[in-house]
Design a protein around this motif. Structure first.
Motif, PDB file in Angstrom:
ATOM      1  N   LYS A 154      23.145 -20.714 -44.730  1.00 22.07           N
ATOM      2  CA  LYS A 154      21.737 -21.037 -45.437  1.00 22.07           C
ATOM      3  C   LYS A 154      21.288 -22.427 -44.963  1.00 22.07           C
ATOM      4  N   SER A 155      22.025 -23.160 -44.306  1.00 23.58           N
ATOM      5  CA  SER A 155      21.475 -24.653 -44.187  1.00 23.58           C
ATOM      6  C   SER A 155      21.025 -24.437 -42.656  1.00 23.58           C
ATOM      7  N   ILE A 156      20.839 -23.164 -41.951  1.00 24.28           N
ATOM      8  CA  ILE A 156      20.075 -23.329 -40.611  1.00 24.28           C
ATOM      9  C   ILE A 156      18.540 -23.359 -40.824  1.00 24.28           C
ATOM     10  N   TYR A 227      23.547 -28.591 -36.050  1.00 23.86           N
ATOM     11  CA  TYR A 227      23.370 -29.508 -37.192  1.00 23.86           C
ATOM     12  C   TYR A 227      23.989 -28.656 -38.353  1.00 23.86           C
ATOM     13  N   PRO A 228      23.861 -27.351 -38.414  1.00 24.62           N
ATOM     14  CA  PRO A 228      24.408 -26.663 -39.507  1.00 24.62           C
ATOM     15  C   PRO A 228      25.934 -27.164 -39.900  1.00 24.62           C
ATOM     16  N   TRP A 229      26.679 -27.685 -38.512  1.00 23.19           N
ATOM     17  CA  TRP A 229      28.032 -27.970 -38.884  1.00 23.19           C
ATOM     18  C   TRP A 229      28.089 -29.459 -38.955  1.00 23.19           C
ATOM     19  N   THR A 231      25.774 -31.995 -39.672  1.00 22.89           N
ATOM     20  CA  THR A 231      25.255 -32.627 -40.667  1.00 22.89           C
ATOM     21  C   THR A 231      25.073 -31.876 -41.805  1.00 22.89           C
ATOM     22  N   SER A 232      25.172 -30.615 -41.908  1.00 21.38           N
ATOM     23  CA  SER A 232      25.124 -29.879 -43.249  1.00 21.38           C
ATOM     24  C   SER A 232      26.429 -29.680 -43.779  1.00 21.38           C
ATOM     25  N   GLY A 233      27.489 -29.871 -42.790  1.00 21.71           N
ATOM     26  CA  GLY A 233      29.011 -29.607 -43.261  1.00 21.71           C
ATOM     27  C   GLY A 233      29.368 -28.112 -43.417  1.00 21.71           C
ATOM     28  N   ALA A 234      28.419 -27.159 -42.881  1.00 24.97           N
ATOM     29  CA  ALA A 234      28.769 -25.515 -43.004  1.00 24.97           C
ATOM     30  C   ALA A 234      29.592 -25.228 -42.016  1.00 24.97           C
TER      31      ALA A 234
END
Ligand SMILES: O[C@H]1[C@H](O)[C@@H](O)[C@H](O)[C@@H](O)[C@H]1O
Ligand SMILES: [Fe+2]
Ligand SMILES: [Fe+2]
Length: 289
Positions: A154-156, A227-229, A231-234
């Motif tokens: 979802k963070s994409i 970034y999803p990884w 910065t967003s921690g996904a």
């Protein structure tokens, strides 16, 4: 200067991540992605990316680009090519990508004056975008990356809504949380959407090429658009311990990659000689691309 800056590669540590924020615009005003208000060029690039980047597509791109038969040139020559390249995915950059390279490197030099490999990383990290000048579409050259072969998080950017026409989402092998992967398999075993990160990483690692950058640098190059990884921690469930350890370098790198994006053009005539020498130390010869 922090002691972390003078530790030689191989035993690098990052004990004192420093703040870095030029006073151009607020932190929150970077990376705004909104389907109603973002520039059309940005939305269209991501729509094409999220529709077309499938597991199969990525495997084909790996095969096509990793023969390294597209040209032979030094890093500085490749960087020069980016004078003619504007990134359509990036809402914060209105200058050619070669300028962004020097801005990033100079941001790093300010905060890590003795860490040469980190400065080189800043300079070269986006050079894989030369693919676009050889005909690769922007949607598989630039923009944020994400794992293919499993369900998009979802963070994409644009909240995963641009994926609705991606055939992998109709396929039960690739549309679950883990998809084709095993839990904690490690990011090096994951197919990332094809783009400039993976391409440059593969160029630098190719046995026919010479590169002395440490692993931390190669991690920043390979995953700076994920970034999803970072910065967003996904996607932690795809990571192994090594990935989680390296993430702090990717996060430190990201500050300079992102917040150095201003309209100010650095004094290139002064900088080219400094960086040419530095690059020669780490990536001494022409590379096969
Ligand atoms: O639009 C930008 C740009 O293409 C960068 O080079 C990439 O690293 C970022 O992840 C992306 O958001
Ligand atoms: Fe990038
Ligand atoms: Fe960048």
């Amino acid at each position: 200067m922090s002691t972390a800056d003078v530790v030689p590669p191989g035993s690098v540590s990052l004990e004192d991540p420093s703040e870095y924020r030029p006073e151009y615009k607020d932190k929150d005003d970077y990376r705004t992605f909104d389907i109603h208000t973002s520039p059309e060029r940005v939305i269209n690039t991501y729509r094409a990316m999220h529709t077309n980047q499938t597991l199969d597509y990525v495997k084909k791109k790996n095969e096509y680009w990793c023969k390294f038969n597209h040209g032979e040139m030094s890093i500085m020559e490749a960087l020069n090519m980016l004078n003619n390249f504007m990134d359509e995915s990036d809402p914060d950059v209105d200058v050619p990508n070669s300028v962004h390279a020097f801005q990033t490197a100079e941001g790093i030099r300010q905060k890590h004056p003795n860490n040469e490999w980190f400065q080189v990383t800043g300079l070269v990290h986006d050079v894989g975008k030369v693919m676009a000048l050889w005909g690769e579409p922007q949607f598989s050259t630039v923009g944020d990356t994400f794992p293919v072969g499993c369900r998009p998080d979802k963070s994409i950017v644009f909240d995963a809504e641009l994926f609705k026409d991606n055939p992998d989402l109709q396929n039960e092998k690739t549309n679950t949380k883990l998809g084709i992967y095993e839990e904690n398999c490690g990011l090096s075993n994951v197919y990332m959407s094809w783009g400039h990160d993976e391409y440059l990483y593969r160029v630098l690692k190719a046995p026919e090429n010479t590169c002395h950058l440490p692993e931390e640098a190669l991690y920043c190059i390979r995953f700076h658009s994920f970034y999803p990884w970072h910065t967003s921690g996904a996607y932690k469930y795809l990571c192994d311990n090594k990935d989680l350890e390296m993430m702090k370098w990717v996060n430190e790198f990201n500050k300079f990659d992102l917040y150095s994006k201003t309209p100010d053009i650095p004094p290139l005539e002064e900088l080219v000689p400094y960086y040419t020498k530095l690059v020669e130390k780490y990536i001494p010869r022409k590379l096969k691309w």
